[in-house]
Design a protein around this motif. Sequence first.
Motif, PDB file in Angstrom:
ATOM      1  N   LEU A 166      15.398  11.638  38.225  1.00 29.82           N
ATOM      2  CA  LEU A 166      14.876  12.959  37.831  1.00 29.82           C
ATOM      3  C   LEU A 166      14.612  13.805  39.064  1.00 29.82           C
ATOM      4  O   LEU A 166      14.868  15.001  39.083  1.00 29.82           O
ATOM      5  CB  LEU A 166      13.590  12.793  37.014  1.00 29.82           C
ATOM      6  CG  LEU A 166      13.750  12.063  35.671  1.00 29.82           C
ATOM      7  CD1 LEU A 166      12.397  11.824  35.038  1.00 29.82           C
ATOM      8  CD2 LEU A 166      14.636  12.846  34.730  1.00 29.82           C
ATOM      9  N   GLY A 167      14.110  13.167  40.112  1.00 28.45           N
ATOM     10  CA  GLY A 167      13.798  13.908  41.335  1.00 28.45           C
ATOM     11  C   GLY A 167      15.036  14.454  42.022  1.00 28.45           C
ATOM     12  O   GLY A 167      15.017  15.540  42.580  1.00 28.45           O
ATOM     13  N   LYS A 168      16.110  13.687  41.951  1.00 28.21           N
ATOM     14  CA  LYS A 168      17.343  14.124  42.628  1.00 28.21           C
ATOM     15  C   LYS A 168      18.284  14.870  41.687  1.00 28.21           C
ATOM     16  O   LYS A 168      19.382  15.247  42.097  1.00 28.21           O
ATOM     17  CB  LYS A 168      18.057  12.901  43.206  1.00 28.21           C
ATOM     18  CG  LYS A 168      17.340  12.320  44.392  1.00 28.21           C
ATOM     19  CD  LYS A 168      18.014  11.070  44.886  1.00 28.21           C
ATOM     20  CE  LYS A 168      17.318  10.591  46.137  1.00 28.21           C
ATOM     21  NZ  LYS A 168      17.374   9.160  46.316  1.00 28.21           N
ATOM     22  N   ARG A 169      17.896  15.025  40.453  1.00 27.36           N
ATOM     23  CA  ARG A 169      18.720  15.689  39.432  1.00 27.36           C
ATOM     24  C   ARG A 169      20.118  15.074  39.393  1.00 27.36           C
ATOM     25  O   ARG A 169      21.127  15.781  39.400  1.00 27.36           O
ATOM     26  CB  ARG A 169      18.804  17.207  39.706  1.00 27.36           C
ATOM     27  CG  ARG A 169      17.488  17.918  39.498  1.00 27.36           C
ATOM     28  CD  ARG A 169      17.684  19.413  39.415  1.00 27.36           C
ATOM     29  NE  ARG A 169      18.265  19.972  40.600  1.00 27.36           N
ATOM     30  CZ  ARG A 169      17.777  21.005  41.275  1.00 27.36           C
ATOM     31  NH1 ARG A 169      16.678  21.598  40.841  1.00 27.36           N
ATOM     32  NH2 ARG A 169      18.380  21.459  42.339  1.00 27.36           N
ATOM     33  N   SER A 170      20.157  13.768  39.400  1.00 26.90           N
ATOM     34  CA  SER A 170      21.456  13.087  39.465  1.00 26.90           C
ATOM     35  C   SER A 170      21.550  11.970  38.434  1.00 26.90           C
ATOM     36  O   SER A 170      20.572  11.282  38.159  1.00 26.90           O
ATOM     37  CB  SER A 170      21.665  12.467  40.847  1.00 26.90           C
ATOM     38  OG  SER A 170      21.690  13.463  41.820  1.00 26.90           O
ATOM     39  N   LEU A 171      22.755  11.830  37.898  1.00 21.37           N
ATOM     40  CA  LEU A 171      23.034  10.704  37.009  1.00 21.37           C
ATOM     41  C   LEU A 171      24.173   9.897  37.615  1.00 21.37           C
ATOM     42  O   LEU A 171      25.148  10.471  38.103  1.00 21.37           O
ATOM     43  CB  LEU A 171      23.477  11.204  35.620  1.00 21.37           C
ATOM     44  CG  LEU A 171      22.447  11.860  34.716  1.00 21.37           C
ATOM     45  CD1 LEU A 171      23.115  12.257  33.395  1.00 21.37           C
ATOM     46  CD2 LEU A 171      21.277  10.940  34.427  1.00 21.37           C
ATOM     47  N   CYS A 172      24.019   8.606  37.574  1.00 26.41           N
ATOM     48  CA  CYS A 172      25.077   7.737  38.088  1.00 26.41           C
ATOM     49  C   CYS A 172      25.597   6.904  36.919  1.00 26.41           C
ATOM     50  O   CYS A 172      24.824   6.220  36.253  1.00 26.41           O
ATOM     51  CB  CYS A 172      24.485   6.833  39.163  1.00 26.41           C
ATOM     52  SG  CYS A 172      25.531   5.468  39.572  1.00 26.41           S
ATOM     53  N   VAL A 173      26.874   7.033  36.633  1.00 23.95           N
ATOM     54  CA  VAL A 173      27.458   6.300  35.508  1.00 23.95           C
ATOM     55  C   VAL A 173      28.352   5.192  36.065  1.00 23.95           C
ATOM     56  O   VAL A 173      29.263   5.461  36.849  1.00 23.95           O
ATOM     57  CB  VAL A 173      28.296   7.243  34.601  1.00 23.95           C
ATOM     58  CG1 VAL A 173      28.764   6.506  33.357  1.00 23.95           C
ATOM     59  CG2 VAL A 173      27.500   8.484  34.230  1.00 23.95           C
ATOM     60  N   PHE A 174      28.050   3.967  35.699  1.00 24.44           N
ATOM     61  CA  PHE A 174      28.865   2.832  36.146  1.00 24.44           C
ATOM     62  C   PHE A 174      29.996   2.640  35.144  1.00 24.44           C
ATOM     63  O   PHE A 174      29.745   2.280  33.990  1.00 24.44           O
ATOM     64  CB  PHE A 174      28.015   1.563  36.245  1.00 24.44           C
ATOM     65  CG  PHE A 174      26.939   1.682  37.290  1.00 24.44           C
ATOM     66  CD1 PHE A 174      27.239   1.480  38.625  1.00 24.44           C
ATOM     67  CD2 PHE A 174      25.644   2.046  36.946  1.00 24.44           C
ATOM     68  CE1 PHE A 174      26.263   1.617  39.597  1.00 24.44           C
ATOM     69  CE2 PHE A 174      24.665   2.194  37.902  1.00 24.44           C
ATOM     70  CZ  PHE A 174      24.976   1.982  39.234  1.00 24.44           C
ATOM     71  N   MET A 175      31.218   2.899  35.601  1.00 24.55           N
ATOM     72  CA  MET A 175      32.359   2.896  34.688  1.00 24.55           C
ATOM     73  C   MET A 175      32.915   1.482  34.493  1.00 24.55           C
ATOM     74  O   MET A 175      34.056   1.191  34.855  1.00 24.55           O
ATOM     75  CB  MET A 175      33.455   3.826  35.225  1.00 24.55           C
ATOM     76  CG  MET A 175      32.986   5.243  35.474  1.00 24.55           C
ATOM     77  SD  MET A 175      32.403   6.049  33.971  1.00 24.55           S
ATOM     78  CE  MET A 175      33.955   6.457  33.229  1.00 24.55           C
ATOM     79  N   THR A 176      32.090   0.629  33.951  1.00 27.19           N
ATOM     80  CA  THR A 176      32.556  -0.737  33.689  1.00 27.19           C
ATOM     81  C   THR A 176      32.029  -1.206  32.336  1.00 27.19           C
ATOM     82  O   THR A 176      30.928  -0.838  31.939  1.00 27.19           O
ATOM     83  CB  THR A 176      32.103  -1.720  34.799  1.00 27.19           C
ATOM     84  OG1 THR A 176      32.545  -3.021  34.456  1.00 27.19           O
ATOM     85  CG2 THR A 176      30.604  -1.740  35.000  1.00 27.19           C
TER      86      THR A 176
END
Lengths: 166, 96
Positions: free
Chosen positions: A135-145
């Motif tokens: 939330l702090g970095k306004r980032s989502l990381c999606v693991f494509m597996t």
Amino acid sequence: MKRLLITLSLSLLAVTAVVLWRGWPHLFPSSEVSDLYRRYEHNNYIRATEIHDFQINDTLAVETVLLHATTDSAWYALLTDFGMPEELIEMYKSDMESFVEGENRALLKFSIDIKNTQKTLPQSDPDSRMVIGSLGKRSLCVFMTNDNYLKDKISFIKIKELEHED
Amino acid sequence: MNSEEKIIQMLEGSRQRGNRATVDEVDLLVRHLHVSRWRRRANRVANALSTLVVFLAAGLTMAWTPIPEYSSYKTSQGGSTPEADCQMLHQMIEQK
């Protein structure tokens, strides 16, 4: 002398083979990108990044898509795209500081349906992809597996970190 | 003339004499066989050493070649670097 030359040639061949095997993906990187990357590729307020074979640790590598919103409104839109309930987003908007306390903590971890990112799925479902959000970095990381072993390992790394903090 | 050629000549000579060899000829044959045995042993050791050197070269290269942090990186906008993004991903995975 002949034997020495053969040994040296074979050693050189072995070293070249190992270097090529290790560096092959780096020398010839994949140009393929996921549909998720393509969806946000031309969005001016969301920076989409695709990293192939991202090394989580010495033994784990996974394809990841990183989505970083450059504005608050783009961030809320991104959360909506990923099925975050409206009430939660409103709660987050009204009390942002309490969610972001500490050093840009990643508080979100959920699994989405890769065909419809607004839908959440159990982690064991073959169509599910694990998402970690900051939330702090306004980032989502999606693991494509869809490899459950990999997902479990990534979760385990997080659990281990929590154990260390307790 | 090397020892193999001498032995061939000796065998031809003994055949002509009705397959009878002289004491010197038998002595030469025994010495040749003795040397051959040591040469075979030395060959086996050298072969093993060569194999070891090749495997060592491959193994050490494998150990010393660093694993790249990623194989390919593509981003839709500038403003960041692969290193910064990888670091952020590590932080996201490792923070609660």
